[in-house]
Design an enzyme around this catalytic site. Sequence first.
Site, short mmCIF file in Angstrom:
data_model
loop_
_atom_site.label_atom_id
_atom_site.label_comp_id
_atom_site.label_asym_id
_atom_site.label_seq_id
_atom_site.Cartn_x
_atom_site.Cartn_y
_atom_site.Cartn_z
CB ILE B 6 -2.59 46.35 -25.36
CG1 ILE B 6 -1.57 47.34 -24.81
CG2 ILE B 6 -3.17 46.83 -26.69
CD1 ILE B 6 -0.34 47.53 -25.68
CG HIS B 12 -8.19 47.69 -19.92
ND1 HIS B 12 -9.44 48.06 -19.47
CD2 HIS B 12 -8.39 47.06 -21.10
CE1 HIS B 12 -10.36 47.65 -20.33
NE2 HIS B 12 -9.74 47.05 -21.33
CE1 TYR B 69 -6.96 27.42 -24.37
CE2 TYR B 69 -5.30 28.73 -25.49
CZ TYR B 69 -6.63 28.41 -25.27
OH TYR B 69 -7.62 29.08 -25.94
N GLY B 73 -3.41 33.87 -24.65
CA GLY B 73 -3.12 35.31 -24.68
C GLY B 73 -2.42 35.75 -23.40
CG ASP B 75 -5.65 38.91 -22.38
OD1 ASP B 75 -5.14 37.88 -22.87
OD2 ASP B 75 -6.73 39.39 -22.77
NE ARG B 76 -7.84 32.59 -22.26
CZ ARG B 76 -8.13 31.61 -23.13
NH1 ARG B 76 -7.99 31.82 -24.43
NH2 ARG B 76 -8.55 30.44 -22.68
CB SER B 93 -14.84 42.79 -27.41
OG SER B 93 -13.46 42.51 -27.31
#
Lengths: 211, 211
Positions: B6, B12, B69, B73, B75-76, B93
Amino acid sequence: MVLCDIGNSYLHFYYNGRVWKVQAEKLERDEALLPLYYISVNQKKTRKLLESFPEAINLAPYMMLDTTYKGLGADRIAACRGISDGVIVDAGSAITVDIMQNDIHLGGYILPGLATFGKLYRAISPILGSDLNLAIELNAFPQNTRDAVSYGALKSILLMIESSAKNKKLYFTGGDGKFLARFFSGAVQDDSLVFKGMLKSIDTLNDRHKD
Amino acid sequence: MVLCDIGNSYLHFYYNGRVWKVQAEKLERDEALLPLYYISVNQKKTRKLLESFPEAINLAPYMMLDTTYKGLGADRIAACRGISDGVIVDAGSAITVDIMQNDIHLGGYILPGLATFGKLYRAISPILGSDLNLAIELNAFPQNTRDAVSYGALKSILLMIESSAKNKKLYFTGGDGKFLARFFSGAVQDDSLVFKGMLKSIDTLNDRHKD
């Protein structure tokens, strides 16, 4: 004689080497500012100026520059006229970079300004929307979100300037000009670069009237 | 088994090597998509997914990555888990760039995505608000406003990726991944990088349940 450079954020005034900025809304008529010569990249703010100073003279028609660039803003033309050789970085809400060689303008490009980068990140996601950390370490990879966006904004601006400067002299002007100049040894920071070009154009104007 | 990543723009999906995207508003329940595992960087869109698929499983708690870090996120993290060494560029984006070495995450940074740059310029001034010219010549200085903003956006992104890649292998994913990968010889473009990392985490999850 007073000069005014109307940008997208402020009206910048020049008198006898002194430079100051005013918000269009806060502009008030002052006879002491006459005669007033201006250039502008913002129609709305130009109308505000002309409401208070209907006799202000637009210098744009007298701004001559040897370039093939279509639609170069009057402020960029003025700054370019301020030098013969070098790279001019005008860092405001947008950062314009223009390359001059032997009084010829070789072209230029536009980057988002530092403050605009901050807004941009907020637009993507509120998580990214903190103020930029301009003290960011640029030689180590960021370890948190605020540093990650600050590094992205600042380093990309510096890499672009570096890549177009090569062995040319760098001239910085605009609100963030002083801050960005610090990253380049031998760089010149000059808040009156645009106004120097405007003064040259006034000479052109006066010479014509002599004829 | 179906996977869902998301993002801030789309959801996706991944099934058997196939990848497709859906707008949160157009999402409809489909039993064929179960069991469904997801990660998310967007709370609102997560709620939309859970309205249609209340049994969807959040993989974030099972995403382990060796990094200092803070606030990386999901996704990362997933994309980083997809490789051991190299630089991952997830171009949506926002463009996230993460550096991996021997399964350790060295850090990363965030740039505005190409589409976001376009919006950014419009926000500064309508004059700058044309769509980017992505066929721009990057080895000559621009000669008009549209090329000037396109050059600024595209070249700054490419210079940043180049400066962090050095001799490392580049992995591109996300909507603009294919386009950006073309600029780097030997770069890998892989739309399923995030999902490969998610699959690894599902193995971790299943191993735990075995115990």
